[in-house]
Write a protein that holds these residues in place. Sequence first.
Motif, PDB file in Angstrom:
ATOM      1  N   PHE A   1      14.295  16.118 -17.439  1.00  0.00           N
ATOM      2  CA  PHE A   1      15.376  17.059 -17.125  1.00  0.00           C
ATOM      3  C   PHE A   1      15.109  18.463 -17.687  1.00  0.00           C
ATOM      4  O   PHE A   1      16.031  19.294 -17.734  1.00  0.00           O
ATOM      5  CB  PHE A   1      16.699  16.520 -17.658  1.00  0.00           C
ATOM      6  N   VAL A   2      13.884  18.723 -18.123  1.00  0.00           N
ATOM      7  CA  VAL A   2      13.538  20.040 -18.644  1.00  0.00           C
ATOM      8  C   VAL A   2      13.344  21.011 -17.474  1.00  0.00           C
ATOM      9  O   VAL A   2      12.655  20.691 -16.504  1.00  0.00           O
ATOM     10  CB  VAL A   2      12.247  19.978 -19.491  1.00  0.00           C
ATOM     11  N   LEU A   3      13.971  22.175 -17.593  1.00  0.00           N
ATOM     12  CA  LEU A   3      13.838  23.187 -16.518  1.00  0.00           C
ATOM     13  C   LEU A   3      12.575  24.017 -16.730  1.00  0.00           C
ATOM     14  O   LEU A   3      12.205  24.316 -17.854  1.00  0.00           O
ATOM     15  CB  LEU A   3      15.056  24.093 -16.519  1.00  0.00           C
TER      16      LEU A   3
ATOM     17  N   ILE B   1      15.606  21.658 -24.884  1.00  0.00           N
ATOM     18  CA  ILE B   1      16.720  21.433 -23.957  1.00  0.00           C
ATOM     19  C   ILE B   1      16.249  20.645 -22.732  1.00  0.00           C
ATOM     20  O   ILE B   1      15.288  21.002 -22.074  1.00  0.00           O
ATOM     21  CB  ILE B   1      17.360  22.772 -23.535  1.00  0.00           C
ATOM     22  N   GLY B   2      16.968  19.577 -22.450  1.00  0.00           N
ATOM     23  CA  GLY B   2      16.618  18.721 -21.332  1.00  0.00           C
ATOM     24  C   GLY B   2      15.721  17.557 -21.706  1.00  0.00           C
ATOM     25  O   GLY B   2      15.472  16.672 -20.873  1.00  0.00           O
TER      26      GLY B   2
ATOM     27  N   THR C   1      21.519  26.690 -16.941  1.00  0.00           N
ATOM     28  CA  THR C   1      20.611  26.688 -15.788  1.00  0.00           C
ATOM     29  C   THR C   1      19.405  27.605 -15.980  1.00  0.00           C
ATOM     30  O   THR C   1      18.640  27.818 -15.048  1.00  0.00           O
ATOM     31  CB  THR C   1      21.373  27.136 -14.522  1.00  0.00           C
ATOM     32  N   ILE C   2      19.234  28.126 -17.194  1.00  0.00           N
ATOM     33  CA  ILE C   2      18.121  29.042 -17.466  1.00  0.00           C
ATOM     34  C   ILE C   2      16.871  28.236 -17.825  1.00  0.00           C
ATOM     35  O   ILE C   2      16.919  27.327 -18.647  1.00  0.00           O
ATOM     36  CB  ILE C   2      18.494  30.006 -18.619  1.00  0.00           C
ATOM     37  N   SER C   3      15.749  28.594 -17.249  1.00  0.00           N
ATOM     38  CA  SER C   3      14.507  27.854 -17.480  1.00  0.00           C
ATOM     39  C   SER C   3      13.831  28.287 -18.782  1.00  0.00           C
ATOM     40  O   SER C   3      14.118  29.358 -19.338  1.00  0.00           O
ATOM     41  CB  SER C   3      13.540  28.079 -16.322  1.00  0.00           C
TER      42      SER C   3
END
Length: 460
Positions: free
Chosen positions: A458-460, A97-98, A20-22
Amino acid sequence: MSSAEQVARAAREASNLLQTISSAQKSAVLQRIRRVLEERRDEIVLANQQDKEAAQKEVEAGRLSSSLFKRLDIESGEKYATLLQGIDDVDRISDPIGQVTLARKLDNDLDLYRVVCPVGVCLVIFEARPEVVVNIACLAIKSGNAAILKGGKEAARTNQALAEAIQHAIATTPATEGQTKFPERSIQVVSTRDEISSLLDMDRYVDLVIPRGSNSLVRHIQNNTRIPVLGHADGICSTYLDESADAQKAVHIVVDAKTNYPAACNATEALLVHASVVSTVFVEVARALLAAGVRLHADERSLAAIEQAGLSSALVSRATEADFGHEYTDLDIAIRVVDSLDDAIDHINAHGSKHTDAIVTEERKNAEWFMRRVDAAGVYWNASTRFADGFRYGFGAEIGVSTNKTHARGPAGLEGLTIYKYYLFGDGQGAGDFGVGQGKHQFLHEDIPIDSSVRDKFVL
């Protein structure tokens, strides 16, 4: 609960939180690590000097190899600056990620996405090379993985100083309101062999083992765990001088590949020479290697060419079969004359380690045939094998070089710490709704174009 299991469980918990880290939080942590390493440079260099002093005594006593000793240094020349630059390079890499790598409409209101995600928990075991602590920590942070690090005792002080700086940086990076705090146990260090033995059994918590070091270390890890292993046991790289090899290029490439850093796994250990250039191009290469202090282990035909050219020297000896397939990690090179390109390829595939091999030729068709047929993670045309490196490939840093044929091969950077998962978005469908027969749905299987809005969905 053992200390090793506590470390592994903490890493798994950190890995779950890291999902959950951006990207912005990762960048903030990386830049904080860079600042702390700059602030603590003097104490880290002092620790490194103490390690080298102790290691020098081990070398003199014959208990530590000179090649391993050379890998301890992080202060000479621009090494520390390069270490810091590597953090910036990792930070600049696009966060994978994402990201969506496949998008497909299975049916109306039934969309499938393949999405890049972290591997999870990585156990990294390495000898010497204390900069690995920083490289791996930064790549793990960027890719959203938790990492457990175990360095060699010869660099214990340096490893500890670097790890403490990184852990302090993580702990002191503030989170803004609404953000998950970056998990402090995302980067951990263990120090004993007993802990490693225990961790190698913990496939429940650890997802990937990355050994970096000697042949014996890597093989021990491969033989003592059920966890997937990313790495290579040997770095037996070859360079082949084809019949159309340019002498000037050949001299520069071979001397660089052998002498730029002989202890590295991408240094050339074997030189193959087409019979038609043994008295011309090869002689020039041999002369340059001898001038650089390289010991030549020459087969019968190359030895005869050396003697005929008046290059006999204490640095020249007759090669034995054991010289081919041997990783010297020093100023030594094995030399064999071959009668054809295919003979060179067959030799490499029989004696090499699937790491990196090069051909020097002016014939494109020969180069492409070589590159297609040689079974290695890297195949080069008119370039030094020393280019096999994550930094040189623009990966920012590397987790290691893999000769595996799995999700990562060759110098593995950020992508070596990522895998993927499938997201499926439906609206109440069941698998039994699809098939042949009355009332059954047929799959559409239509690819969804991946533009930037889909790729970064879905990239944070």
